[in-house]
Design a protein around this motif. Sequence first.
Motif, mmCIF file in Angstrom:
data_model
loop_
_atom_site.group_PDB
_atom_site.id
_atom_site.type_symbol
_atom_site.label_atom_id
_atom_site.label_comp_id
_atom_site.label_asym_id
_atom_site.label_seq_id
_atom_site.Cartn_x
_atom_site.Cartn_y
_atom_site.Cartn_z
ATOM 1 N N LEU A 87 0.830 -1.202 0.000
ATOM 2 C CA LEU A 87 0.000 0.000 0.000
ATOM 3 C C LEU A 87 0.868 1.256 0.000
ATOM 4 O O LEU A 87 0.625 2.204 -0.753
ATOM 5 N N MET A 110 -7.313 4.421 1.340
ATOM 6 C CA MET A 110 -6.124 3.582 1.493
ATOM 7 C C MET A 110 -5.442 3.861 2.826
ATOM 8 O O MET A 110 -4.931 2.945 3.488
ATOM 9 N N MET A 121 -7.413 1.947 5.352
ATOM 10 C CA MET A 121 -7.080 0.518 5.292
ATOM 11 C C MET A 121 -5.772 0.237 6.017
ATOM 12 O O MET A 121 -5.638 -0.751 6.749
ATOM 13 N N LYS A 178 -6.840 -10.244 -0.581
ATOM 14 C CA LYS A 178 -7.839 -9.514 -1.365
ATOM 15 C C LYS A 178 -7.365 -8.087 -1.653
ATOM 16 O O LYS A 178 -7.489 -7.579 -2.779
ATOM 17 N N ILE A 179 -6.819 -7.428 -0.643
ATOM 18 C CA ILE A 179 -6.319 -6.067 -0.833
ATOM 19 C C ILE A 179 -5.201 -6.047 -1.872
ATOM 20 O O ILE A 179 -5.167 -5.184 -2.759
ATOM 21 N N GLU A 180 -4.298 -7.004 -1.760
ATOM 22 C CA GLU A 180 -3.196 -7.085 -2.725
ATOM 23 C C GLU A 180 -3.724 -7.258 -4.144
ATOM 24 O O GLU A 180 -3.250 -6.598 -5.087
ATOM 25 N N LEU A 220 -12.681 -0.756 -2.372
ATOM 26 C CA LEU A 220 -11.976 -0.318 -1.178
ATOM 27 C C LEU A 220 -12.938 -0.053 -0.029
ATOM 28 O O LEU A 220 -12.627 -0.337 1.139
ATOM 29 N N ILE A 269 -13.847 -3.402 1.391
ATOM 30 C CA ILE A 269 -12.732 -3.972 2.158
ATOM 31 C C ILE A 269 -12.609 -3.282 3.513
ATOM 32 O O ILE A 269 -12.421 -3.949 4.547
ATOM 33 N N THR A 270 -12.718 -1.950 3.546
ATOM 34 C CA THR A 270 -12.581 -1.212 4.801
ATOM 35 C C THR A 270 -13.645 -1.638 5.800
ATOM 36 O O THR A 270 -13.373 -1.806 7.001
#
Length: 925
Positions: free
Chosen positions: A13, A31, A34, A72-74, A115, A118-119
Motif C-alpha cells: 500500500l 487507502m 485501510m 484480497k487487498i493485494e 476499497l 474492504i474497509t
Amino acid sequence: MAEAAVSYVLCKLADALLKKAQELHDVRGQMDQMQLELGFIKAYLRDADSKQHKGNELVKIWVNSVRDMAYKIEDVIDTFLVEIEENCPKTNSFFSIMLPVAKKPKMMSKLVGELEEITQKLNIIYQRGTDLGIKDLGVGTHEEPFRPTKPSEIDDSEVVGLEADKHQIMKQLLDRYISRRTVLSIVGTGGLGKTTLAQKVYKGDELKGQFDCRKWLSISQKFNLNDLLREILYSIEPNLKNKSPPIADEDLPEELKSSLENKRYLIVLDDVWTIDLWERLKIQLPDSNNASRVIITSRSLDVAKAADCSTSPYKLSYLNEDESLALLFRKAFQQHIQPENYPPDLLEVAKKLTKKCGGLPLGLVVLGGILVRRERTYTAWSTLEETMDWHNEDGKKCSQVLAMSYEDLPYDLKPCFLYFASFPEDHKISGKHVKRMWLAEGFIPKNRAEGFIPKNRAGTMEDRAEEFLQELVQRCLIQVTVKSWNGCCKYCSMHDLLRDLAIREAEEEKFFTVFSNVQDCNHLDARKPRRAALQFCSPTKDGVYSENTRALLCFSFHQRYSSINNGFILLNYSGLRLLRVLTIEHVDMRNFNSSKWLKDMIHLRYLGFRYCEIEQNILEKNSFYNLETIDLTESTIGKGTKKTTNHVVVPTLRHVYGNRHLEKICPLKWDHLTNLQTLKSVGHQEVPYLGGCINLRTFGVHYWMEETSPCDKLKTINFLEEWETLKGVLIRTKQLISLRIVVRSVVGFIVPFGGTRGLPCHEKIQCLYLAGELGGPICVPNVEMFPTNLTKLRLECSRLWENPMPLFERLQSLRILQLRQHSYLGTELICSTRGLPKLEKLEIGNMPYLRHWYIKEGAMPILSHLKIDGCWMLLALPELQNVPTLKELLVCSLSPVLEERMQGEDYYKIENIPSVRHVRQTSSK
C-alpha cells in the motif's frame, strides 16, 4: 504467516501510494484508512497465533480471514495497476490519449467500491478479534531481529551413535564368504538417520579398493527406471555419455548388464518407497558371484524383506539418552561438548527435551536449531519444554518438532521457507535463483519499518536475501549441498520431512499449491491456487492457476525435454495478469504459442526458461515494466533465420543469466541498464552496447568463432580490437567481483584479456575464469594481469608452456585454483615451500604432457581438497604427505602405471588422507 501477509500488504500500500500517487489521489483517504485498520489487526496477530496453536478453532478462523483479506487487498491494488498500465496511451494520437481518459472514471469508481467494501470488512474483523479476547501484545514483546551468524563448521550430516551400526553394515558388506549379490537394507522411520548411516558406509575408508565401481542413487517416490539405468551406466562407462546417437531406452538393460558382468559393484539406493522399484531394477543388475553388493534405505520393512529374503533388514535404532544429549548439546552450542562439560543448570531440562524427541536424530537436530536462538538459561529452556505438546507416535513427534521450528521463524522468513515447497523431491535447488524469486515476490524487506532486517543493512537486496537463506541454514531447515567460491549457497536441499511440512503449511495458508500429478488438478476451480508448482510432464488443462496467481513454476525433471504435447506449453498464459514469477525447466517450447502471452505483464519480476528448447524471439513483442531477472541457463534455440525486429525494453533488469543465443531469444535494449548486476553470459557482439551497465558485479562474455578462420595475423588484430572494446565496458564497472571470458573455436584463438590492472575493478575482482589461449600481443602471463585480491582462478585451454605455479604463488589471496583442459602443456609442475598460503581447493585436469609434479614441504599449508583428472603421462603422485591438511583426494583417468603405484610404492603418500576416491576410465567398446 498471516502476520507476514499483512506486513507485506502494508508495504505494498505504501509503495503503491508512493509510485502511483497521481492515479490513486482520489482514493488516498480510503487507502490510509485501510493501512490504519491493518496496523491494528497486525498488532493482534501475535497473540492470535499463540492461541490458534493451542487449539482455539475460532481464533484460527479469525486468523484465516485476516490472511484472506490481506490477499484480497493485494489483488485489488495490483489489478488496478494493471488496468492503469494497459490503458496508458501507447502513441500520441488523439484517440489513444482520450480513450484512457474516458475509461478512468469507470476504473476509479470500481476501485472506490472495492476499497469501501474492504474497509468495512476490516472493521468487522477487528471487532471480532476483540470479541475473541485477542490482545495487542505491543511492540515491547516484538521479537528481536534475527542475526545471521557464521555458518557452523559442524557437519549436519554427522550424527552420534552410528559407529556401531556402521561396523555391523561393513562386516556384512565385506564378507567374502558370501559370493552372491547381496542386498543390505537399512530400515527406519523418517529422520532416524538411514541416509546418514549409508553415507558413512559409502564414504568409509574400509571400502578403498574393495569394489570395481560404486554408485549412489537417490530415489524419489516418482522414479523413472530408464533414468536410473542411464545414471548407473554413465558412472561406469563415462565415454558413453557423449555417444552419438545416444543409447536407446530399449538397449539400456543389455548395455548395463554387459558393463557390470565382470565387475564387483556396490550400488546404494537411498529412500526406496515401493517394492516395484527393486523388482524392476534387479533384473538389470547381474549376479556374477563376485560378492557384489546393493544397499537400500527405506521407511518400509516390506520393501526391505522383498529386496533380499535371505538377509535380515538392519533396523536402525533410536538414539539412547547419552547419544541424544550429545547431539542436542552439539547443535544447541554449535560445537562438540564432552559430557563432563555439560552445563549443570541445563542438564535436567535437556534430558526432558531429549526424552520428548524420542531419540529421533532429526527432531534433536531441529530442536537444537531452536535452542541456538534461546538464552542458555534454565528458564528459557524450561519454558520451551513446557510448551511442547507432542503425541506418542513417532511421526507425530517429529512433525511437532519440525512445526515448532517453522513457527519459531520470524514472520519475514516464513514465506521464504514455504517457497521451498514448490521444488520437486530431490531437486537440485539453486540458491541464487530461489533468492531471486524471493526478491521478485517482495519477501525481502527494504527498510526497518517493514520487518526484520539482517545485520548487513548497508548491502544490496541480494545480500540481504543471502542472509535470509543463511538464517534458514543455521536453523537446520535447509542444507547447503554445494558452496560457491565466495562461501554463499550455490545449491541446497530440504529434508523430505521438512518438505512435507512446507507443502502442508503452504497449502493450509493458501500460499502455494503443489501439483505432483494430473489427478491433483481435478478440483482446481475450488482451490484457486495463489501460487502453483507443476511437477509432472503429462498434458493438463487451463485452470492450474487463477486470475490472481502470483507464481507458476513448471518442472519436467524426468528427461531433458519433455514431449511437445506436455501441459506446460499448452496453458493459456494470457490469464496470468498479476504474475510475478514464471519459471519453466527442461521443456521443449518450440511449439509454444507466444500469441497467448499477455502483452504487458507489468508485475512479472522473474522469468526463467532453464534447460529449455526455445523458439527464436519468443519475448520480442512483449513489454516487461518491472522484470528483474531473466534466466535462460543452458537453454538452446530452435532452427530458424527469423531476424530481430524489436528489442525488449526492460529498464528494471538486475540479473540476466543468458547464453550465446540471448540476442535471438530475448533481444534486449541495453541502453541505460544501470541496475544490471549480473550478466552471465552474453555474446561478444553485444559488448559494444554495454557501456551503460555500470553496476555489474558478475559479468561473462562468450566469443564464438566460425570453424573456418582467417590468417593468424588477422585473428590477432581482431582480438586486440575486442579487448579494447571490452576494456571500454570494464573501465566503467567499479563493482565487478566476478569476470568470465570464454573463447569457443578452433585451437589457436587467443582469449581477449590483457589483465585488469589499471581498471577501477582491479582490487575488487575475486573470481576469474578464462577459457582460451593466453599469450601473444594481448597478454603475456604475469602476476600484474591478475586482480590483486583474486580468490578463485579457473583456466581452460590456456596452453601455457612454462611452469605456472610461481605465477599463481604470488596471488596471496587465492583459495581455489582450477587448471583444466590443456591449461598447461609443459612436463613439470613444482609447488614451492610457503607457496599458495591460502589455497583450499586445487584441481589439475587434462594436462596431456605432465610427467613430473613436485610438492615441496610447506607448500599449500591449508589445502583440503585435491582433484587430479586426465593426466595420463604423470609418472608418480606428488609428495602429498607434505600436505597434512588434505582431507579429500579425487583421482580420475590416470595411467595404469600410476594406478599400480597408488596401491604400492606411492601408497605412503596418500595413506593418511581421510577420503581417497578413484574413478577409473574404462575403454570404449
